[in-house]
Design an enzyme around this catalytic site. Structure first.
Site, PDB file in Angstrom:
ATOM      1  N   THR A 327       1.063  -1.156  -0.089  1.00  0.00           N
ATOM      2  CA  THR A 327       0.034   0.074   0.086  1.00  0.00           C
ATOM      3  C   THR A 327       0.973   1.263  -0.023  1.00  0.00           C
ATOM      4  OG1 THR A 327      -1.852  -0.979   1.169  1.00  0.00           O
ATOM      5  CG2 THR A 327      -1.699   1.389   1.245  1.00  0.00           C
ATOM      6  N   GLN A 357      -6.265  -2.051  -2.496  1.00  0.00           N
ATOM      7  CA  GLN A 357      -5.336  -0.748  -2.102  1.00  0.00           C
ATOM      8  C   GLN A 357      -4.768  -0.236  -3.336  1.00  0.00           C
ATOM      9  OE1 GLN A 357      -5.355  -3.670  -0.510  1.00  0.00           O
ATOM     10  NE2 GLN A 357      -5.308  -3.483   1.704  1.00  0.00           N
ATOM     11  N   GLN A 379     -10.227   2.448  -3.290  1.00  0.00           N
ATOM     12  CA  GLN A 379      -9.883   2.071  -2.169  1.00  0.00           C
ATOM     13  C   GLN A 379      -8.379   2.565  -1.630  1.00  0.00           C
ATOM     14  OE1 GLN A 379      -9.999  -2.131  -1.020  1.00  0.00           O
ATOM     15  NE2 GLN A 379      -8.675  -1.966   0.781  1.00  0.00           N
ATOM     16  N   ASP A 380      -8.422   3.421  -0.577  1.00  0.00           N
ATOM     17  CA  ASP A 380      -7.314   3.927  -0.127  1.00  0.00           C
ATOM     18  C   ASP A 380      -6.622   5.223  -1.079  1.00  0.00           C
ATOM     19  OD1 ASP A 380      -7.320   2.300   1.763  1.00  0.00           O
ATOM     20  OD2 ASP A 380      -5.332   1.136   1.571  1.00  0.00           O
ATOM     21  N   ASP A 401     -12.114   3.169   2.764  1.00  0.00           N
ATOM     22  CA  ASP A 401     -11.074   3.719   3.647  1.00  0.00           C
ATOM     23  C   ASP A 401     -10.451   5.042   2.720  1.00  0.00           C
ATOM     24  OD1 ASP A 401     -11.942   1.816   5.536  1.00  0.00           O
ATOM     25  OD2 ASP A 401     -10.294   0.506   4.803  1.00  0.00           O
ATOM     26  N   ARG A 469     -14.249   4.034   9.915  1.00  0.00           N
ATOM     27  CA  ARG A 469     -14.133   2.816  10.701  1.00  0.00           C
ATOM     28  C   ARG A 469     -12.815   2.797  11.164  1.00  0.00           C
ATOM     29  NH1 ARG A 469     -13.199  -2.564   6.976  1.00  0.00           N
ATOM     30  NH2 ARG A 469     -12.024  -1.664   5.440  1.00  0.00           N
ATOM     31  N   TRP A 471      -9.467   1.856  11.742  1.00  0.00           N
ATOM     32  CA  TRP A 471      -8.375   0.910  11.498  1.00  0.00           C
ATOM     33  C   TRP A 471      -7.450   0.637  12.578  1.00  0.00           C
ATOM     34  CZ3 TRP A 471      -3.631   3.347   8.317  1.00  0.00           C
ATOM     35  CH2 TRP A 471      -2.944   2.236   7.726  1.00  0.00           C
TER      36      TRP A 471
END
Length: 563
Positions: A327, A357, A379-380, A401, A469, A471
């Site tokens: 990531t 990610q 994502q990310d 996220d 949320r 992590w």
């Protein structure tokens, strides 16, 4: 997860510590000789702390120096261990392991620098540091813990070589405890108790221009180059009373009309280790789609990168974890140089939702600012990795996220656009990564607009979208004075896994508006709060980032307090 096995006593202590201000010791008691267990009792790892300081007898300053010195020594040993694996070609490391180790090497080098600076400070002074210096060092020690966690994540999620894992994971676990104790003792000894200002003006400090316009002061030569490069485009405002010095400029243009055709070549030409007083080295990137992976190293300080506008100047890539990147190293654009400013640029990762990610921007640059920029991914999307950051009038697109990391960061007057995720996925706007209650980190979102992106809008009722949320164990996120459209699930927030972090996180909402802003049916976790004005001012630019001390020099408009 890292802290699931805390004893009840330690958990209770941790809950106390997770408030904005850590436990402090009165200045007139800091020179008292005390047994180690007295100080260790309120650390996150009391048993480890007592072992570390066993057979010692001293003051908080003595213990703090011992701990920081040991942290520095261990960081050197860990870096040497990582280097030995990377240099041992006979080990035939897999590509995922090699990339994870390269991340760890980069992060360990940073930690050695942060801890060296911390030791220099604690060796010189046996009293509270000046507020700014104390906050600077707390920021760096917080980042050292974040770097440890990032290295750990990369090894766990992508590295397949068990020999590497077994040696490094054990060292990472012990070193994380050590760095946590060092941070705790540093705060107790050297950081003055923070006085939160609760007197605020309704509009705070708000410079009077916006939409990607900056007050730049340039020589006639630099101004001529800048105006020529912009051509018929909108010129940045020049204001003699409140202007930002630009000492030199280069132009990036794909048609060859500028100084360079690639952004990385322009960065290489920038001076090294400039000071804020030198003024900015401006890289103007003309309109176009730049398919390159940009990295701005720590020695390229006080760069300002200006584009032709969102969706005009586009930097794009598609690295992702499915294709064997971590990531951390999947980012299209990565910056760690202090004082970086970006204006009028789109940053994009086109890997798509099926590649999981895939980071558009990774920011680990202290005192960095993004203004009138767009971040596009799934994502990310935006990795606010560490240190102190500010985002103003930016657009952020993503699914899972899509704003994540462990910086101290404020997003002000930005647009968040949740997109259509994979079938069966839900959207989470934030996943904040604070792992230690003494880290001065968190995500503050003020005066934002949260609406569905164009691909999600027609089916918004079939996809659950949440504010965030947890992590990590001490995840901290605050939404203030923002508009939330109906796409936000009434519960507001989503768990990570079971009851993980629900009592240790800090999630808060203050004075938000819109159909998705009602707190009536929000989660009932003990870590979730609907806060009042007294609490909310803790998370403003002025108090959370000390932004009044560094943002004016960027020329970027901001509101220092509540709106």
């Amino acid at each position: 997860m890292a802290f699931k096995n805390l004893s009840l006593l330690t958990l209770c202590v941790s809950l106390v510590l997770s408030s904005l201000s850590p436990i402090s010791i009165a200045s007139n008691n800091k020179r008292d000789v005390v047994p180690p267990e007295t100080l260790c009792r309120s650390t996150l790892y009391p048993s480890y702390c007592k072992t570390l300081l066993a057979n010692q007898n001293g003051t908080i300053f003595d213990y703090g120096r011992i701990s920081v010195r040991k942290s520095l020594s261990q960081s050197r040993k860990f870096l040497n261990l990582v280097n030995s694996f990377l240099q041992d070609r006979s080990s035939l490391l897999s590509l995922p392991t090699t990339r994870a180790l390269e991340d760890c090497q980069f992060l360990a080098e940073q930690n050695f620098e942060y801890l060296s600076n911390a030791l220099d400070n604690v060796d010189k002074v046996s009293d509270d540091l000046p507020t700014t210096e104390g906050e600077d060092q707390q920021t760096m020690l917080s980042a050292a813990l974040t770097n440890q966690e990032t290295c750990l994540e990369g090894l766990q999620t992508t590295a397949s070589d068990e020999r590497v894992k077994s040696e490094l994971l054990s060292s990472l676990s012990d070193d994380t405890k050590l760095h946590s104790v060092s941070l705790d003792l540093f705060i107790k000894g050297w950081v003055p108790e923070k006085k939160i200002s609760t007197s605020w003006q309704p509009n705070g400090r708000h410079l009077g221009f916006r939409n990607g316009r900056l007050p730049l002061r340039m020589s006639n030569r630099v101004r001529a180059i800048y105006d020529s490069a912009r051509g018929h485009g909108r010129k940045l405002l020049q204001d003699s009373s409140n202007s930002v010095l630009v000492n030199d400029i280069v132009v990036v243009s794909q048609d060859g009309s500028g100084n360079f055709t690639t952004i990385n070549d322009a960065i290489a030409a920038a001076p090294n280790n400039s000071a804020a007083s030198d003024g900015y080295f401006l890289i103007f990137v003309t309109g176009g789609v730049y398919q390159e992976y940009v990295s701005i190293a720590k020695n390229k300080k006080y760069l300002m990168m200006v584009g032709d506008g969102i969706n005009q100047t586009i930097i794009t890539g598609d690295h992702n974890v499915v294709d064997n990147f971590t990531t951390f190293n999947s980012a299209t654009f990565a910056v760690v140089a202090q004082g970086f400013v970006a204006v009028n640029i789109t940053f994009r990762n086109t890997a798509g939702p099926s590649k999981h990610q895939a980071v558009a921007v990774r920011n680990g640059a202290d005192l960095s600012t993004f203004y009138s920029c767009s971040f596009e991914g799934y994502q990310d999307t935006l990795y606010t990795h560490s240190l102190r950051q500010f985002y103003r009038e930016c657009d952020i697109y993503g699914t899972v996220d899509f704003i994540f990391g462990n910086a101290a960061v404020v997003f002000q007057t930005c647009n968040m656009y949740p997109r259509l995720p994979l079938s069966g996925q839900f959207n989470a706007i934030t996943a904040q990564g604070r792992t230690d209650p003494n880290q001065n980190t968190g995500t503050s979102i003020q005066n934002a607009t949260i609406k569905a992106a164009a691909d999600l809008a027609p089916v918004v009722g079939s996809v659950n979208t949440y504010l965030g949320r947890p992590w990590k164990e001490y995840s901290r996120t605050v939404y203030m004075q923002s508009f939330m459209d109906s796409l936000i699930n009434p519960a507001g927030w989503h768990e990570w896994s079971g009851d993980f972090a629900l009592t240790t996180l800090y999630y808060a909402e203050y004075n938000n508006t819109g159909p998705g802003s009602s707190t009536q049916n929000r989660v009932t976790w003990s870590g979730y709060h609907v806060i009042n004005v007294t609490d909310a001012v803790n998370f403003t630019v002025s108090n959370f980032l000390d932004g009044d001390s560094w943002l004016p020099a960027t020329g970027v408009p901001y509101t220092s307090g509540l709106i």
